[in-house]
Design a protein around this motif. Structure first.
Motif, mmCIF file in Angstrom:
data_model
loop_
_atom_site.group_PDB
_atom_site.id
_atom_site.type_symbol
_atom_site.label_atom_id
_atom_site.label_comp_id
_atom_site.label_asym_id
_atom_site.label_seq_id
_atom_site.Cartn_x
_atom_site.Cartn_y
_atom_site.Cartn_z
ATOM 1 N N VAL A 1 68.017 7.365 -49.497
ATOM 2 C CA VAL A 1 67.239 5.885 -49.421
ATOM 3 C C VAL A 1 66.390 5.747 -49.173
ATOM 4 C CG1 VAL A 1 69.657 4.965 -48.659
ATOM 5 C CG2 VAL A 1 68.380 5.831 -47.382
ATOM 6 N N SER A 2 65.085 5.648 -49.064
ATOM 7 C CA SER A 2 63.718 5.705 -49.164
ATOM 8 C C SER A 2 63.388 4.319 -48.151
ATOM 9 C CB SER A 2 63.486 5.958 -50.382
ATOM 10 O OG SER A 2 63.373 7.284 -50.868
ATOM 11 N N SER A 3 62.011 4.540 -47.842
ATOM 12 C CA SER A 3 61.872 3.394 -46.987
ATOM 13 C C SER A 3 60.235 3.610 -46.549
ATOM 14 C CB SER A 3 62.626 3.181 -45.607
ATOM 15 O OG SER A 3 62.154 2.276 -45.232
ATOM 16 N N GLU A 4 59.857 2.711 -46.604
ATOM 17 C CA GLU A 4 58.147 2.274 -46.251
ATOM 18 C C GLU A 4 58.414 2.218 -44.714
ATOM 19 O OE1 GLU A 4 55.560 0.032 -47.990
ATOM 20 O OE2 GLU A 4 55.239 0.419 -49.599
ATOM 21 N N ALA A 5 57.283 2.306 -44.236
ATOM 22 C CA ALA A 5 57.345 2.448 -41.865
ATOM 23 C C ALA A 5 58.176 0.875 -41.286
ATOM 24 C CB ALA A 5 56.095 2.337 -41.443
ATOM 25 N N ALA A 6 58.962 0.979 -40.491
ATOM 26 C CA ALA A 6 58.881 -0.557 -40.352
ATOM 27 C C ALA A 6 58.134 -0.791 -39.124
ATOM 28 C CB ALA A 6 60.750 0.241 -39.640
ATOM 29 N N CYS A 7 57.502 0.119 -38.706
ATOM 30 C CA CYS A 7 56.332 -0.178 -37.734
ATOM 31 C C CYS A 7 54.414 0.618 -38.183
ATOM 32 C CB CYS A 7 57.187 0.000 -36.359
ATOM 33 S SG CYS A 7 58.491 -1.310 -35.682
ATOM 34 N N GLY A 8 53.860 0.326 -37.916
ATOM 35 C CA GLY A 8 52.534 1.411 -38.336
ATOM 36 C C GLY A 8 52.624 1.572 -39.099
ATOM 37 N N GLY A 9 52.285 2.844 -39.591
ATOM 38 C CA GLY A 9 52.806 4.027 -40.704
ATOM 39 C C GLY A 9 51.207 4.169 -41.151
ATOM 40 N N GLU A 10 49.542 3.199 -40.625
ATOM 41 C CA GLU A 10 49.027 3.181 -41.160
ATOM 42 C C GLU A 10 47.548 3.982 -40.274
ATOM 43 O OE1 GLU A 10 49.339 -0.315 -40.688
ATOM 44 O OE2 GLU A 10 50.326 0.058 -42.489
ATOM 45 N N GLY A 11 48.410 5.011 -39.401
ATOM 46 C CA GLY A 11 47.238 5.567 -38.213
ATOM 47 C C GLY A 11 47.646 5.852 -37.525
ATOM 48 N N ASP A 12 47.197 3.862 -37.491
ATOM 49 C CA ASP A 12 46.863 3.812 -35.804
ATOM 50 C C ASP A 12 47.744 4.573 -34.453
ATOM 51 O OD1 ASP A 12 44.548 2.482 -36.861
ATOM 52 O OD2 ASP A 12 45.384 0.825 -37.248
ATOM 53 N N THR A 13 47.587 4.694 -33.533
ATOM 54 C CA THR A 13 48.508 4.829 -32.678
ATOM 55 C C THR A 13 49.462 3.274 -31.676
ATOM 56 O OG1 THR A 13 46.986 6.967 -31.851
ATOM 57 C CG2 THR A 13 49.205 5.348 -29.920
ATOM 58 N N LEU A 14 50.511 3.547 -31.824
ATOM 59 C CA LEU A 14 51.535 2.245 -31.517
ATOM 60 C C LEU A 14 51.688 2.698 -30.032
ATOM 61 C CD1 LEU A 14 54.058 2.596 -33.807
ATOM 62 C CD2 LEU A 14 52.693 0.934 -34.575
ATOM 63 N N LYS A 15 51.632 0.879 -29.671
ATOM 64 C CA LYS A 15 51.964 1.152 -28.132
ATOM 65 C C LYS A 15 53.535 1.092 -28.097
ATOM 66 C CE LYS A 15 48.609 -2.468 -27.773
ATOM 67 N NZ LYS A 15 47.886 -3.642 -27.466
ATOM 68 N N VAL A 16 53.731 1.688 -26.430
ATOM 69 C CA VAL A 16 54.615 1.766 -26.661
ATOM 70 C C VAL A 16 56.102 0.682 -25.744
ATOM 71 C CG1 VAL A 16 56.370 2.626 -24.584
ATOM 72 C CG2 VAL A 16 54.246 3.986 -24.728
ATOM 73 N N ALA A 17 55.040 -0.780 -26.021
ATOM 74 C CA ALA A 17 55.906 -1.975 -26.008
ATOM 75 C C ALA A 17 56.477 -1.945 -27.771
ATOM 76 C CB ALA A 17 55.502 -2.643 -25.601
ATOM 77 N N ASP A 18 55.234 -2.135 -28.755
ATOM 78 C CA ASP A 18 56.043 -1.690 -29.743
ATOM 79 C C ASP A 18 56.897 -0.910 -30.284
ATOM 80 O OD1 ASP A 18 54.450 -4.054 -29.907
ATOM 81 O OD2 ASP A 18 52.275 -2.475 -30.238
ATOM 82 N N ILE A 19 56.973 0.430 -30.105
ATOM 83 C CA ILE A 19 57.925 1.607 -30.528
ATOM 84 C C ILE A 19 59.695 0.788 -29.817
ATOM 85 C CG2 ILE A 19 59.132 4.113 -29.992
ATOM 86 C CD1 ILE A 19 55.578 4.464 -29.775
ATOM 87 N N GLN A 20 59.800 0.343 -28.998
ATOM 88 C CA GLN A 20 60.686 0.627 -27.722
ATOM 89 C C GLN A 20 61.158 -1.154 -28.997
ATOM 90 O OE1 GLN A 20 62.336 1.769 -25.925
ATOM 91 N NE2 GLN A 20 60.506 3.212 -25.964
ATOM 92 N N LYS A 21 60.976 -2.171 -29.199
ATOM 93 C CA LYS A 21 60.690 -2.942 -30.331
ATOM 94 C C LYS A 21 61.343 -2.962 -31.481
ATOM 95 C CE LYS A 21 59.033 -8.090 -32.140
ATOM 96 N NZ LYS A 21 58.053 -7.878 -31.852
ATOM 97 N N CYS A 22 59.966 -2.312 -32.399
ATOM 98 C CA CYS A 22 60.736 -1.406 -33.490
ATOM 99 C C CYS A 22 62.165 -0.733 -33.219
ATOM 100 C CB CYS A 22 59.571 -0.993 -33.753
ATOM 101 S SG CYS A 22 59.918 -0.053 -35.309
#
Length: 171
Positions: free
Chosen positions: A54-75
């Motif tokens: 199975v393959s997938s594109e990014a569920a969160c981020g993936g464009e190179g910008d650093t994600l915030k901790v809250a966004d990581i936890q939510k994802c």
């Protein structure tokens, strides 16, 4: 034998050739315009077990910008619509990432906890039994596995993208 005056056939051929060249240039321009209007997809990651993958594109981020901790936890908590693959505990689970992900260093998370050290390789294997072993934090017959892209710095906690999959125990 042609009835056209001398040189007229060559002039007619040049006109037809010019029309074809203009039509070809127009088709190429239209194609480039369509391609530039599309968003560039995020890099993909793949999980393979035996002959299934199975393959997938990014569920969160993936464009190179650093994600915030809250966004990581939510994802990490959003487990709806995850790609699922059956895993026989005796099989080897293979993880593959695009070179864009590998360049930024990546690691494997199991139920949100780090399972492996970060690497710049595009490929990694893990025994299937790990994903259903309580010693590693597994609970029940399924496990959420996430590939976390880093920021390119070794052992960094930063994340630039998350790709999540559900591994289901195959009896």
């Amino acid at each position: 034998m042609t009835t056209l005056p001398r040189g007229a056939a060559a002039a007619r051929h040049r006109v037809l050739r010019r029309r074809r060249a203009v039509a070809a240039a127009g088709a190429v321009s239209a194609g480039l315009l369509l391609v530039s209007a599309c968003d560039k997809p995020t890099p993909k990651s793949t999980v393979t077990v035996g002959s299934s993958s199975v393959s997938s594109e990014a569920a969160c981020g993936g464009e190179g910008d650093t994600l915030k901790v809250a966004d990581i936890q939510k994802c990490l908590k959003d487990t709806k619509d995850l790609k699922t693959i059956s895993v026989d505990p005796d099989e080897t689970v293979r993880f593959g990432v695009d070179p864009d992900i590998a360049d930024k260093r990546w690691t494997i998370l199991m139920n949100g906890q780090q399972l492996s050290n970060d690497t710049k390789n595009t490929y990694r294997t893990v025994p299937g039994s790990v994903f259903f072993n309580a010693q590693y934090g597994a609970q029940g017959d399924s496990t959420i596995v996430t590939i976390k892209a880093g920021d390119g710095k070794k052992e960094s906690e930063a994340a630039t993208g998350l790709w999540s999959f559900k591994l289901k125990k195959d009896d």
